[in-house]
Design an enzyme around this catalytic site. Structure first.
Site: not given
Length: 331
Positions: A238, A252, A297
């Site tokens: 991003a 994450d 992702e």
């Protein structure tokens, strides 16, 4: 029974447009768009009521039906028959785009144009995509997020956080992260509870990357641009201000690399089935790349709270789709 003009107005004004469009003002605007005038005796929508309530309370006096009979009739017709009824009364096809509680009257032209470009979509899919903003190029002119502190704040290629936005964050306990890292308190507690639940089933999930400031994300994004160019970097990183990591609600889990094939692990399978129970959603799922703007992702999770997470899980929605389906004004 002979179908007179008065009966048509009663059906169209009460059963369909007055209820489906969700309010008298919208019905009047719709007729104006079609070059018609509403009848003076049209039954108004019930203020403050949604579509189901309006249908239940609608009166079909002109047809001699009670509220209960009208409600039963409408329920028995089903969605396809309702639309068939609308068309049989001469209503234009563009009403398809306004038949949803999340349709915005002032976006009608955009709905029509986008659907014309993508005829393979249903009217509902076209409305959702336009509400997301997909009829405009990403990063063209991102809107500033109105409430950055909201647990369901949408931050993406069309919605940016202020550069100076910095949420209150706390450090994750060492056992739950592979580096010194932070999350907002509510997300931090929920993640540790989720990790504990996974551990009880013999699985280990931990943070690999959580909060990033605007400045940090600017550095991360530029590094990828230098390596592969902006066009490729935009598919997985991003731009500053448009990263969920700046909210302090995203992290994450276990990795941040496709080469690790996290999607093939037991931990990933467990998260897909259970993360919503703790308020988290898989933010960039496989098969939704056109919606989210990013590649799959399997490690990126976002805290949105248990209620919103459950809705997304049960409907298979991304956060974009969740927002796109929120009731439009005056519905």
């Amino acid at each position: 029974m002979k179908v007179t003009k008065g009966v048509i107005w009663a059906l169209a004004g009460v059963l369909t447009l007055g209820a489906v469009l969700g309010g008298g003002p919208v019905w009047t605007a719709a007729l104006a768009h079609a070059g018609e005038e509403p009848p003076s005796g049209a039954v108004p929508a019930v203020p403050g009521k949604g579509v189901p309530e309006q249908l239940a309370l609608a009166r079909l006096g002109g047809l001699g039906l009670t509220e209960e009979d009208a409600e039963a009739l409408w329920a028995d017709l089903g969605e396809d028959r309702r639309r068939e009824l609308i068309r049989s009364l001469g209503a234009p096809e563009w009403l398809d785009y306004l038949a949803f509680g999340f349709s915005w009257w002032d976006r009608l032209d955009r709905y029509e144009a986008y659907h014309a470009q993508h005829p393979e979509l249903t009217a509902e899919e076209a409305v959702v995509r336009v509400n997301i903003g997909l009829d405009a190029p990403p990063y063209g002119d991102p809107e500033e997020v109105e409430d950055p502190d909201s647990l369901t704040a949408l931050v993406n290629q069309y919605h940016a956080l202020p550069a100076d936005y910095a949420p209150k964050v706390v450090y994750l306990t060492a056992a739950y992260t592979n580096q010194r890292d932070r999350l907002r308190p509510v997300a931090c507690r929920a993640f540790m509870e989720m990790a504990d639940a996974a551990a009880r089933e013999g699985l280990r999930i931990y943070n690999a990357s959580a909060y990033r400031s605007y400045t940090t994300q600017k550095w991360v994004y530029q590094r990828y641009v230098n390596q592969e160019g902006a066009q490729e970097a935009d598919t997985y990183s991003a731009r500053p201000g448009c990263s969920e990591h700046q909210t302090g609600l995203a992290l994450d889990i276990n990795t941040a690399s496709l080469s690790d094939h996290f999607e093939e692990t037991e931990e990933y399978a467990w998260l897909v089935e259970n993360s919503w129970r703790y308020g988290f959603i898989l933010r960039f799922p496989e098969g939704k790349e056109e919606i989210t703007g990013y590649q799959f992702e399997p490690w990126h999770y976002r805290y949105v709270g248990p209620a919103a997470a459950r809705v997304c899980y049960e409907n298979g929605w991304t956060l974009e789709e969740y927002h796109a389906r929120q009731p439009a004004p005056d519905r």
